[in-house]
Enzyme design. Structure first.
Site, PDB file in Angstrom:
ATOM      1  N   TYR A  75     -10.665  -0.276  10.732  1.00 58.48           N
ATOM      2  CA  TYR A  75     -10.351  -0.755   9.375  1.00 58.48           C
ATOM      3  C   TYR A  75     -11.421  -0.215   8.440  1.00 58.48           C
ATOM      4  O   TYR A  75     -12.513  -0.797   8.317  1.00 58.48           O
ATOM      5  CB  TYR A  75     -10.349  -2.287   9.307  1.00 58.48           C
TER       6      TYR A  75
ATOM      7  N   THR B 273       4.991  -9.529   0.511  1.00 56.70           N
ATOM      8  CA  THR B 273       6.400  -9.335   0.156  1.00 56.70           C
ATOM      9  C   THR B 273       6.755 -10.161  -1.086  1.00 56.70           C
ATOM     10  O   THR B 273       6.176 -11.223  -1.330  1.00 56.70           O
ATOM     11  CB  THR B 273       7.337  -9.748   1.307  1.00 56.70           C
TER      12      THR B 273
ATOM     13  N   GLY C  19       2.014  -2.442   2.768  1.00 56.07           N
ATOM     14  CA  GLY C  19       2.177  -2.381   1.308  1.00 56.07           C
ATOM     15  C   GLY C  19       1.690  -3.620   0.578  1.00 56.07           C
ATOM     16  O   GLY C  19       1.507  -3.591  -0.639  1.00 56.07           O
ATOM     17  N   GLY C  20       1.497  -4.737   1.280  1.00 58.77           N
ATOM     18  CA  GLY C  20       1.016  -5.959   0.618  1.00 58.77           C
ATOM     19  C   GLY C  20       2.018  -7.080   0.721  1.00 58.77           C
ATOM     20  O   GLY C  20       3.014  -6.978   1.448  1.00 58.77           O
TER      21      GLY C  20
ATOM     22  N   PHE D  26       1.010  -9.868   9.438  1.00 62.46           N
ATOM     23  CA  PHE D  26       2.033  -9.640   8.412  1.00 62.46           C
ATOM     24  C   PHE D  26       2.875 -10.906   8.158  1.00 62.46           C
ATOM     25  O   PHE D  26       4.050 -10.806   7.798  1.00 62.46           O
ATOM     26  CB  PHE D  26       2.971  -8.468   8.770  1.00 62.46           C
TER      27      PHE D  26
HETATM   28  N1  LIG Z   1      -2.756  -5.997  15.581  1.00 64.98           N
HETATM   29  C1  LIG Z   1      -2.273  -5.224  14.631  1.00 64.98           C
HETATM   30  O1  LIG Z   1      -1.680  -4.195  14.881  1.00 64.98           O
HETATM   31  C2  LIG Z   1      -2.471  -5.622  13.187  1.00 64.98           C
HETATM   32  C3  LIG Z   1      -1.734  -4.965  12.189  1.00 64.98           C
HETATM   33  C4  LIG Z   1      -1.933  -5.370  10.880  1.00 64.98           C
HETATM   34  C5  LIG Z   1      -2.817  -6.379  10.572  1.00 64.98           C
HETATM   35  N2  LIG Z   1      -3.531  -6.990  11.555  1.00 64.98           N
HETATM   36  C6  LIG Z   1      -4.472  -8.077  11.243  1.00 64.98           C
HETATM   37  O2  LIG Z   1      -3.728  -9.151  10.699  1.00 64.98           O
HETATM   38  C7  LIG Z   1      -4.272  -9.554   9.454  1.00 64.98           C
HETATM   39  C8  LIG Z   1      -3.151 -10.041   8.570  1.00 64.98           C
HETATM   40  O3  LIG Z   1      -2.325  -8.950   8.204  1.00 64.98           O
HETATM   41  P1  LIG Z   1      -2.342  -8.352   6.717  1.00 64.98           P
HETATM   42  O4  LIG Z   1      -3.649  -8.625   6.072  1.00 64.98           O
HETATM   43  O5  LIG Z   1      -1.921  -6.951   6.830  1.00 64.98           O
HETATM   44  O6  LIG Z   1      -1.111  -9.071   6.062  1.00 64.98           O
HETATM   45  P2  LIG Z   1      -0.825 -10.554   5.505  1.00 64.98           P
HETATM   46  O7  LIG Z   1      -1.924 -11.480   5.771  1.00 64.98           O
HETATM   47  O8  LIG Z   1       0.534 -10.876   5.959  1.00 64.98           O
HETATM   48  O9  LIG Z   1      -0.726 -10.247   3.946  1.00 64.98           O
HETATM   49  C9  LIG Z   1      -1.780  -9.663   3.262  1.00 64.98           C
HETATM   50  C10 LIG Z   1      -1.265  -9.161   1.936  1.00 64.98           C
HETATM   51  O10 LIG Z   1      -0.795 -10.256   1.161  1.00 64.98           O
HETATM   52  C11 LIG Z   1      -1.607 -10.448   0.020  1.00 64.98           C
HETATM   53  N3  LIG Z   1      -1.925 -11.884  -0.023  1.00 64.98           N
HETATM   54  C12 LIG Z   1      -2.729 -12.580   0.834  1.00 64.98           C
HETATM   55  N4  LIG Z   1      -2.745 -13.871   0.510  1.00 64.98           N
HETATM   56  C13 LIG Z   1      -1.930 -14.020  -0.560  1.00 64.98           C
HETATM   57  C14 LIG Z   1      -1.553 -15.123  -1.347  1.00 64.98           C
HETATM   58  N5  LIG Z   1      -2.003 -16.360  -1.107  1.00 64.98           N
HETATM   59  N6  LIG Z   1      -0.692 -14.905  -2.388  1.00 64.98           N
HETATM   60  C15 LIG Z   1      -0.221 -13.666  -2.649  1.00 64.98           C
HETATM   61  N7  LIG Z   1      -0.550 -12.572  -1.937  1.00 64.98           N
HETATM   62  C16 LIG Z   1      -1.411 -12.747  -0.901  1.00 64.98           C
HETATM   63  C17 LIG Z   1      -2.828  -9.587   0.189  1.00 64.98           C
HETATM   64  O11 LIG Z   1      -3.199  -9.007  -1.062  1.00 64.98           O
HETATM   65  P3  LIG Z   1      -4.550  -9.481  -1.828  1.00 64.98           P
HETATM   66  O12 LIG Z   1      -5.667  -8.745  -1.183  1.00 64.98           O
HETATM   67  O13 LIG Z   1      -4.274  -9.056  -3.222  1.00 64.98           O
HETATM   68  O14 LIG Z   1      -4.619 -10.964  -1.662  1.00 64.98           O
HETATM   69  C18 LIG Z   1      -2.339  -8.488   1.120  1.00 64.98           C
HETATM   70  O15 LIG Z   1      -1.748  -7.431   0.388  1.00 64.98           O
HETATM   71  C19 LIG Z   1      -4.979  -8.287   8.944  1.00 64.98           C
HETATM   72  O16 LIG Z   1      -5.915  -8.568   7.921  1.00 64.98           O
HETATM   73  C20 LIG Z   1      -5.550  -7.737  10.208  1.00 64.98           C
HETATM   74  O17 LIG Z   1      -6.773  -8.408  10.515  1.00 64.98           O
HETATM   75  C21 LIG Z   1      -3.348  -6.638  12.855  1.00 64.98           C
END
Ligand SMILES: NC(=O)c1ccc[n+]([C@@H]2O[C@H](COP(=O)([O-])OP(=O)(O)OC[C@H]3O[C@@H](n4cnc5c(N)ncnc54)[C@H](OP(=O)(O)O)[C@@H]3O)[C@@H](O)[C@H]2O)c1
Length: 283
Positions: A58, A218, A215-216, A206
Site C-alpha cells: 500500500y 459507492t 474507486g471509493g 470493500f
Molecule cells: N485483502 C485484500 O485484497 C484487500 C483489498 C482491498 C482492501 N483491503 C483492506 O480493506 C480495507 C477496506 O477497504 P477499502 O478501504 O478499499 O474500502 P471501504 O472501507 O469499503 O471504503 C473506503 C472508501 O469509502 C470512503 N469512505 C470511508 N468511510 C466513509 C464514510 N463514512 N462515508 C463516506 N465515504 C466513506 C473512503 O473515502 P475517504 O478516504 O474519502 O473517506 C474510501 O474511498 C482497506 O483499507 C484495506 O486495508 C484488502
C-alpha cells in the site's frame, strides 16, 4: 455520548483480543503530507481502534506501513497489525503475484522493517483465485514455517474460497479470512458462515466501497439501505458498514478512510444496533 470502537464488542484472533471495529490503511497513502494520515491513525487509536489492516504494497505518496510506524510507535500493547503478503509492487507501481517461499520471506522481512517490529501479529496470504490451479499449500506452508520461526504470530488467508480454508487449516491454524464482501456482494455468504462455525474471523473489505471497489465509496444505495439510514439518522455508508457487523460476532470491520470525519462516522457504527425488522428489510 463518546463513540468507541469497542462498542461492537471484541473478537480473539489467536491469543490477541481486538475490537470488532478496526481500521483499513489502504486509503491513507495518497496525501503527500504524511501528517494528514498520521492524524487519522492517531485519532483511530484514540477512538479505541486496536486492529489495523495494512500491506507493504500500500503506497502512493507514502507507504501505509511507514505511516503506521511514524504515527503509532511506541506501539500500544493491545494493537494488532494485520498485514498481507503474496504480492509486491515494482517501482512503477505495477502489481506482481509473488508467493514462492523465498518471495514470502522477503515480503515478511519488508513488513517487519517498514513497521519497525520484530514480529508480525497477523499475516494474510493474499492470492489470486484461478480455478483448478490455485493450491495455497506451498505458500501457506512457507508462512507456517515463518510462524514457527517466531516472525509471525498468527496466519490468515485472503481472497479465498472454502476449499482454500480447508487446505490452510490442514497445515496450520487460521485466525482470519479477509475477502471482498458487502450488503450488495453476497457471494461469500456460505464462507462467512463456515468461518463462524470454525471460530475463524471473517474480515470483509470493500464493505463501503461495494462495486466501486478501489474507486471509493459507492453511491449506489438500495431503497432499503436509504430507508434504514433515514430511520436511524445514519448515512447509507454507515448502514452498509453496520450491516456487516450484524452478520456474526466473528465479523471484523476494517473500513478505510483518509478523512477524520469519515473515521468518526465509521467508529460510531460500532454502537449501531439494528432491529430484526431493519435486518429483514436489508436482507
Ligand atoms: N485483502 C485484500 O485484497 C484487500 C483489498 C482491498 C482492501 N483491503 C483492506 O480493506 C480495507 C477496506 O477497504 P477499502 O478501504 O478499499 O474500502 P471501504 O472501507 O469499503 O471504503 C473506503 C472508501 O469509502 C470512503 N469512505 C470511508 N468511510 C466513509 C464514510 N463514512 N462515508 C463516506 N465515504 C466513506 C473512503 O473515502 P475517504 O478516504 O474519502 O473517506 C474510501 O474511498 C482497506 O483499507 C484495506 O486495508 C484488502
Amino acid at each position: 455520548m463518546a463513540v468507541n470502537a469497542g462498542d461492537a464488542g471484541t473478537w480473539t484472533l489467536g491469543d490477541r483480543v481486538v475490537n470488532r471495529m478496526g481500521f483499513g490503511s489502504m486509503r491513507i497513502t495518497g496525501n503527500p503530507d504524511p501528517q494528514v494520515a498520521i492524524g487519522v491513525l492517531r485519532r483511530a487509536i484514540e477512538l479505541g481502534v486496536n486492529h489495523i489492516d495494512t500491506a507493504a504494497y500500500y503506497f502512493e505518496a507514502n507507504f501505509a506501513t511507514e505511516l503506521i510506524r511514524s504515527a503509532l510507535t511506541p506501539y500500544p500493547d493491545d494493537l494488532v497489525i494485520t498485514t498481507k503478503v503474496g504480492f509486491f509492487r515494482d517501482d512503477a507501481g505495477d502489481w506482481h503475484e509473488a508467493r514462492s517461499p523465498e518471495n514470502l520471506r522477503e515480503q515478511v522481512e519488508d513488513n517487519l522493517r517498514r513497521l519497525g517490529r520484530d514480529h508480525l501479529d497477523v499475516v494474510n496470504l493474499r492470492i489470486i483465485k484461478r480455478a483448478g490451479r490455485d493450491s495455497i499449500a506451498e505458500s501457506f506452508g512457507a508462512l507456517a514455517d515463518l510462524r514457527a520461526e517466531g516472525l509471525i504470530r498468527h496466519l490468515g488467508i485472503s481472497n479465498v474460497r472454502v476449499d482454500h480454508l480447508d487446505e490452510a487449516q490442514a497445515i496450520a491454524p487460521v485466525v482470519c479470512v479477509q475477502n471482498n464482501y458487502a450488503i450488495d456482494n453476497r457471494a461469500d455468504d456460505e464462507l462467512l458462515r463456515v468461518c463462524g462455525a470454525r471460530g475463524v474471523a471473517y474480515v470483509p473489505f470493500f464493505a463501503i466501497a461495494g462495486s466501486a471497489r478501489e474507486g471509493g465509496a459507492t453511491s449506489d444505495h438500495s431503497e432499503a439501505v436509504s430507508a434504514v439510514a433515514a430511520r436511524h439518522d445514519l448515512s447509507p455508508h454507515q448502514v452498509r458498514l453496520a450491516w456487516t457487523l450484524h452478520q456474526g460476532d466473528h465479523v471484523l470491520a476494517i473500513p478505510g478512510t483518509s478523512n477524520q470525519t469519515h473515521l468518526e462516522q465509521n467508529i460510531a457504527v460500532a454502537g449501531v444496533r439494528f432491529t430484526d425488522a431493519d435486518l429483514a428489510e436489508l436482507a
